[in-house]
Design a protein around this motif. Structure first.
Motif: not given
Length: 426
Positions: A280-281, A351, A354-358, A408, A410-411
């Motif tokens: 995922d990262r 972060n 909130d894993r939606r944020k890098k 976005s 973030q994506e």
């Protein structure tokens, strides 16, 4: 007769192993019957950064263990504080995805005598892959080495199976312990920059501590760190490499593996060694071989650190660190979307809430490549006295990035190579 012969061979091997005589045989290439997967992948490792192991990584471990229906996985829980729970988790995970059998290699600090047990050695020799759980990497070292830091019979058996083609996989602490180089044992980035690296516990709770004798020895040439971007560990790995690169087990190179992400290495220890990223990262490669430390500065000051960041599908040759971006990503040069790069006042904040944020370091570093007018940016540490300034530059030779655009920032998935980093007091 064939069964008696096989039993005799296993008995002889166990005797040699438990008396320490087999290490010489292994070094001279005897007893090296290869597993089928060896001829395709050589010696292989799957190094997960922690948290969940996603489906693609699980399947990769099984593939490198011989494939669904054939893989026999030995789960090693020495690092875990709840070993039975860890074993059952991985047993269910691998059986669900097609493992033929999952066994518990129940060697731990509480059952250290098992590292010499012939029955345990034989169980290890029956596996086609190994999974090291998370927890505390120091427990693995304590469990698998003898008092004089010699490898136990159990560790020699795992090394033997690794040489034959059995994959060595790990997550979190189970990844951090795999290198032959100095092994990180704990610490936070600001404390690492402020106080340096210690091979015994320091005076502060979050000091950077490492084992100068290294880890288990399955991967050479790199320090391994985990939970990397999510816990803002860029500063601690960079400082550890800088402080220890000239020690006996030091190195200038380190991989930092993010959570739910794995670095998959095949043909380890050869000129064909290659690593790819799944998950995922991302995975960071830090190189301090050309860095310059200012010894006259009051606080840690370093320049010319090289950093690359690889995400899902990217690969790298370990012989020369040639990085190949995944074909589903496009060159970012000339396609920058934003006018200016981002900055941060808490550069080592992951972060995690909130894993939606890098993570902050990733956010700043990748934004440098996606900015039309900036070729550098910076962030500062949240902590003061001193507050450190971290500056990133995309002006180095060969610096470039590739992107898979999302909806976005973030994506967006951005990989880069040869970013230059400097750190000094703000």
């Amino acid at each position: 007769m064939p069964n008696l012969r096989k039993m005799a061979e296993h008995l002889l091997y166990t005797v040699l192993l438990t008396t320490g005589l087999c290490e010489g045989l292994l070094l001279h290439g005897q007893g090296q019957d290869k597993l089928p997967q060896y001829h395709t992948y050589g010696r292989s490792l799957v190094l997960n950064g922690g948290a969940a192991i996603n489906v693609s990584v699980t399947r990769e471990i099984l593939k490198l263990s011989g494939g669904a229906g054939l893989a026999r996985i030995g789960v090693i829980t020495a690092s875990s504080g709840t070993p039975a729970e860890s074993y059952h988790y991985y047993r269910d995970l691998f059986l669900q995805h097609g493992a033929a059998k999952v066994s518990w290699i129940n060697i731990s600090e509480s059952h250290k005598e098992l590292n010499k047990d012939p029955a345990m050695v034989q169980l290890i020799m029956n596996q086609t892959g190994f999974m090291f759980s998370g927890g505390d990497q120091a427990r693995v070292i304590s469990s698998y080495f003898l008092e004089d830091r010699k490898p136990s019979p159990a560790l020699l058996a795992i090394r033997h199976r690794f040489e034959q083609g059995a994959v060595v996989a790990g997550t979190s602490a189970g990844t951090a312990c795999q290198s032959s180089r100095v092994m990180v044992a704990g610490g936070m980035s600001w404390e690492a920059l402020r106080y340096g690296a210690f091979h015994i516990p320091g005076h502060h709770r979050d000091d950077l501590v490492y084992d100068p004798h290294g880890g288990l020895g399955f991967l050479d040439g790199y320090v391994l760190d985990t939970h990397f971007s999510e816990r803002g560990r860029e500063g601690r790995l960079l400082r550890l490499l800088s402080d220890t690169q000239y020690e006996q087990y030091g190195t200038a190179l380190g991989f930092g593996v993010d959570e739910s992400t794995a670095l998959v290495i095949t043909h380890a220890g050869t000129a064909a060694a290659k690593a790819k990223v799944l998950g995922d990262r991302g995975v960071v490669l830090i190189d301090v071989s050309r860095s310059v430390v200012d010894k006259t500065a009051k606080y840690f000051t370093i320049r010319d650190v090289s950093m690359s960041y690889m995400t899902d599908g990217d690969s790298i040759k370990l012989s020369d660190h040639t990085l190949t971006f995944s074909p589903d990503k496009s060159p970012l040069a000339g396609q920058e979307f934003y006018d200016h790069a981002l900055k941060s006042t808490d550069i080592f904040d992951g972060n995690r809430a909130d894993r939606r944020k890098k993570p902050e370091f990733v956010r700043v570093a990748t934004s440098v490549f996606d900015a039309k007018y900036d070729r550098m940016s910076h962030g500062t540490t949240y902590e003061k006295h001193p507050r450190f300034l971290v500056t990133v530059f995309r002006s180095g030779a060969g610096a470039e990035a590739h992107i898979r655009r999302g909806h976005s920032f973030q994506e967006d998935v951005i990989s880069f190579k040869n970013l230059m980093v400097s750190i000094e007091e703000n």
